[in-house]
Write an enzyme that holds these catalytic residues in place. Structure first.
Site, PDB file in Angstrom:
ATOM      1  CB  SER A 164      -0.839   0.105   1.383  1.00  0.00           C
ATOM      2  OG  SER A 164      -1.514   1.198   1.474  1.00  0.00           O
ATOM      3  CE1 TYR A 176      -3.989  -1.769   4.803  1.00  0.00           C
ATOM      4  CE2 TYR A 176      -3.282   0.500   4.573  1.00  0.00           C
ATOM      5  CZ  TYR A 176      -3.769  -0.665   4.085  1.00  0.00           C
ATOM      6  OH  TYR A 176      -3.552  -1.154   2.797  1.00  0.00           O
TER       7      TYR A 176
END
Length: 315
Positions: A164, A176
């Site tokens: 990401s 995350y």
């Protein structure tokens, strides 16, 4: 001299153009195992590769997700259930994949399954909140990859890990970004380790492809503020919570074209010369990656500009 330089640049561009379009042979005989196919990138990639003629082995978390995927794909696509946080589930899926691929081995593994939430200011979260994300996005990837590596080495295949922009820049609290930073490190070490065996490892770095809140995330935000301690509530204030909640729940997020990402995944699987990294999306190519090289002071200012301030902020 200038003419020679232009000719050299033109030749380089032509060679790159040619390399980009070289594909591996016998694609219809290649088996690709994809995790997280219930929705999002995994679902799109499974349908995309199935249409191209590859033998897709799609892992879904729920029976409903597997059933829906089977309805819109060919009979060649096979589904199985997989919870990447369960070692027993990973072992069962590995045995299933081995039966499907036989002596040919597994050409491609796409570690796509992932979660974003819990995502909130770090002080609002607990260790368990971090663990929920790390168990899926990092440890789940490691577990699935280590189990399937013998089959991938047999085929001299590919491993594709979905990272990401948060693997470049930590833009929010929670597990995350740590999971994606660690995934980048795991992918880099695996790529170098697998090179002598003819296995190629690629990292996909999508930009801000927001597909909306899932049920778990929506439920998390409903109860988040009630779980925060009184001291932290006083420190941040009700207005900070209102604006933060509006960012994730109250706003109407637009779903971008997922094929921008799945095209990168497909290239990593079928190209004769796959890239080590794929930046998927204009925002990560022209904003987030350059931003990651800026001086820290400037990066911090840009990323926090316009954000709500805690009630008892010193600045």
């Amino acid at each position: 001299m200038l003419l020679y330089l232009v000719a050299l640049v033109g030749l380089y561009i032509l060679c790159q153009w040619y390399r980009e379009r070289q594909k591996v042979e016998n694609l219809t005989e290649k088996c690709v195992f994809i995790t997280g196919c219930d929705s999002g990138f995994g679902n799109q990639l499974a349908r995309q590769l199935d249409a191209r003629g590859l033998r897709v082995l799609a892992a879904c978390l729920t029976p409903e997700g597997a059933e829906q995927l089977e309805k819109v794909t060919s009979a060649c696509l096979k589904t199985t259930l997989l919870d990447v946080t369960s070692s027993e589930s990973v072992e069962a899926a590995t045995e299933w994949v081995e039966k499907q691929v036989g002596d040919k081995g597994l050409w491609g593994l796409v570690n796509n399954a992932g979660v974003s939430f819990p995502m909130a200011p770090n002080q609002w979260l607990t260790k368990d909140d971090f663990a929920k994300v790390l168990n899926v996005n990092l440890l789940g990837v490691v577990d699935v990859t280590l189990h399937l590596l013998p089959l991938i080495r047999r085929a001299r295949g590919r491993v594709v890990n979905v990272s990401s922009l948060a693997g470049r820049i930590a833009y929010s609290g929670g597990g995350y970004s740590p999971s994606k930073f660690a995934l980048e490190a795991f992918s880099d070490s695996l790529r170098r380790e697998m090179h002598p065996f003819g296995v190629k490892v690629s990292i996909i770095e999508p930009g801000s492809f927001v597909t909306g809140l899932d049920k778990c995330a929506a439920e998390f935000f409903k109860t988040l503020w009630s779980k925060v301690s009184p001291d932290i509530k006083e420190l941040y204030g009700q207005e900070f919570w209102r604006k933060f909640n509006q960012t994730f729940v109250g706003s109407r997020w637009k779903k971008k074209n997922l094929q921008i990402v799945t095209d990168c995944m497909e290239h990593a699987l079928i190209s004769a010369y796959p890239h080590s990294r794929y930046a998927a999306g204009q925002d990560i190519k022209f904003f987030f990656i350059p931003l990651s090289y800026f001086p820290t002071l400037l990066t911090d200012y840009i990323l926090t500009y316009g954000h709500p301030r805690p009630a008892k902020s010193l600045y």
